[in-house]
Every structure is written in structure tokens, then in C-alpha cells.
Design a protein around this motif. Sequence first.
Motif, short mmCIF file in Angstrom:
data_model
loop_
_atom_site.label_atom_id
_atom_site.label_comp_id
_atom_site.label_asym_id
_atom_site.label_seq_id
_atom_site.Cartn_x
_atom_site.Cartn_y
_atom_site.Cartn_z
N VAL A 190 17.47 -39.61 -78.35
CA VAL A 190 18.20 -40.92 -78.50
C VAL A 190 19.23 -41.07 -79.46
N GLN A 191 20.34 -41.41 -79.17
CA GLN A 191 21.42 -41.33 -80.09
C GLN A 191 22.24 -42.78 -80.17
N ALA A 192 22.36 -43.22 -81.38
CA ALA A 192 23.03 -44.22 -82.01
C ALA A 192 24.25 -44.06 -82.54
N ARG A 193 25.48 -44.94 -82.30
CA ARG A 193 26.61 -44.64 -82.64
C ARG A 193 27.38 -45.92 -83.36
N TYR A 194 28.39 -45.63 -84.38
CA TYR A 194 29.04 -46.80 -85.10
C TYR A 194 30.51 -46.38 -85.05
N GLU A 257 28.66 -42.84 -95.37
CA GLU A 257 29.48 -43.12 -94.20
C GLU A 257 29.05 -42.45 -92.98
N ALA A 258 27.87 -43.01 -92.48
CA ALA A 258 27.15 -42.47 -91.17
C ALA A 258 28.11 -43.10 -89.89
N ARG A 259 28.18 -42.34 -88.92
CA ARG A 259 28.69 -42.50 -87.75
C ARG A 259 27.77 -42.31 -86.62
#
Length: 289
Positions: A190-194, A257-259
Motif C-alpha cells: 500500500v502506498q501513500a503520497r503527498y 520532507e517525506a513525499r
Amino acid sequence: MTSPTSPRRPGDPAPPSEADRARALLLPVSEPEGTQDLDGDGVPAVLPGRPEPAQPPTRLATPAEESGLTCWNCSFGNREDRIFCRNCGAELRNPPTLQLPPPPRRSLKKPLLIAVAVLACLALVAGIVAAVRAFSGGDALVPAGLVVAPPEQAEATREDPQHPVRNAFDGVTDSWWGPGRAGEGKGEAVQARYVRPVHLRAIRIHPGVSTRPADKEKQARPREIRVIVTDGQGKGSEKRYRLEDGKPLLAEIDVPEARQVQVVLESAYGATGGRQVAICEIELFRAPA
């Protein structure tokens, strides 16, 4: 028969008549004083009034001032040789000793009741927290000093059409994501993006179809996972975690600085009988702005 009367001698007074004898029986009554009618006009005489001489004002004698002993009762001055106060009569040499009442005994009943009430309140709060944790399967509160950072985009390598990946980030724990295939789901992610970099500080993963203990065995639960966090420059950091069966995982990930965040399945609990791995919620937390 009438008794004979002696003959009257010459020179003897004449016997009283019947009228004289009757008059002798009457008592003489004198006229009241001050009511005599001296002028014969029917109005009694009245003596003229006599003025009373004016009396000098009366003054109370003031005792002479004395000093030496002050009365304990009335604060009046007295000579030192006096035994009793000349004003109130109190004994000057032996003033009474003030008897103070004994200090009240401090009762321990009220503090004890307060302590019992406080302990009861603490026990009640602890019971409520325990009940919430038992119902939800873990601590569902936001870690101290952090705020929830829901992702702007969510993807998965595979998803069950009835349990899509968006269920893992919808903020509730009664819906879940599954890869749509039975087994441990090794390699599924599962992948979450900002869109904008976020200073991520922690991640929490709730395994299973819900946080209710009664739903634990309905699907498989992740046992070993990898969490990969990538910053805005493409640099990633990876950590492995092992979950306790049915309990949430709260892990620290300090990436300024997570993306992007990936959760990769490695193994699972209860992955038999056609059950697939389920994750009901993934929570990401950031530092306050």
C-alpha cells in the motif's frame, strides 16, 4: 306590770324625754375639711396656691482619678493598695485565667472519603480507557504533540474491489483494504503520497478487518511488514516491523520532507482457508506546523 317609780325630789333634773333619748343615739358627723362654705355662697373655700422654690440641679459626685492598677474587667484606674475595683468590684490581685478550649481533633474521615473518591474516579477512567482499547484493539488516540497527516493520494499493488485501498486511509476502523487474493500476500504493498513534502514523525497500522476483537479471525492479519519512506529528493529509508497478532503497531519515522510512504507485506497470521490479509487503517502523523 309596771315597776313603781321613786318620787322626784326637789332639785333633781328633769328626766330626758323620748326625743332626747333618740337624739343621743345619733353619732355626730363633722364637716370635711376644706369644704366649709365660709361666704355662704355655696362654694367651699379654697386656699391660695403657694409657689415652690426652684431647686438647684443635682450633680453626681465624680470619683477622683486613681492610677496604679487597671481593672482587668472594666479597665478602671485604681490605687495600688486596693483589693477590689472601686468601679465594678472585681478582685484586682487575682484576675481569672483564660481557659482556652482544647484544639478540635482533626477528623480523618473527610480526607479519607476524598481519597477514596479520587481513586474511584481514576479507576473509572482507567476502566473506560481499557474498554476503549479492548473494543478498538489498541490506542486510537493521536500521539502527544503530533497531528494526523492523511495522504493526498493512495495506491496499492492489488486491491479487492469490495475492499479498495482508500479504505485504509478513510479515518475509520470498520472498513478495510485487502489485496484480493488468499494467502499471506507477500510483496503486496500500500502506498501513500503527498504533493507537498511533510515532516512525518510516526505511523500506526491497525491489522484485520476492524478493531473489534470479535472480527479478528474473519481475515488474515499482517505479521511482518516493511515501511519505506521516501523524501522529496528520492532518498528512501526502510524499517522492518513485527506486529503482535490483532494489535496495532505504532512506530516512529522521523523524515523531515517525506513525499511517499509504502507498507509492504512479508507474512501474515491466519492466512489459511481462503482468507486474505486485511488492514483496516493506516494512520500517518506529522509534526505541527
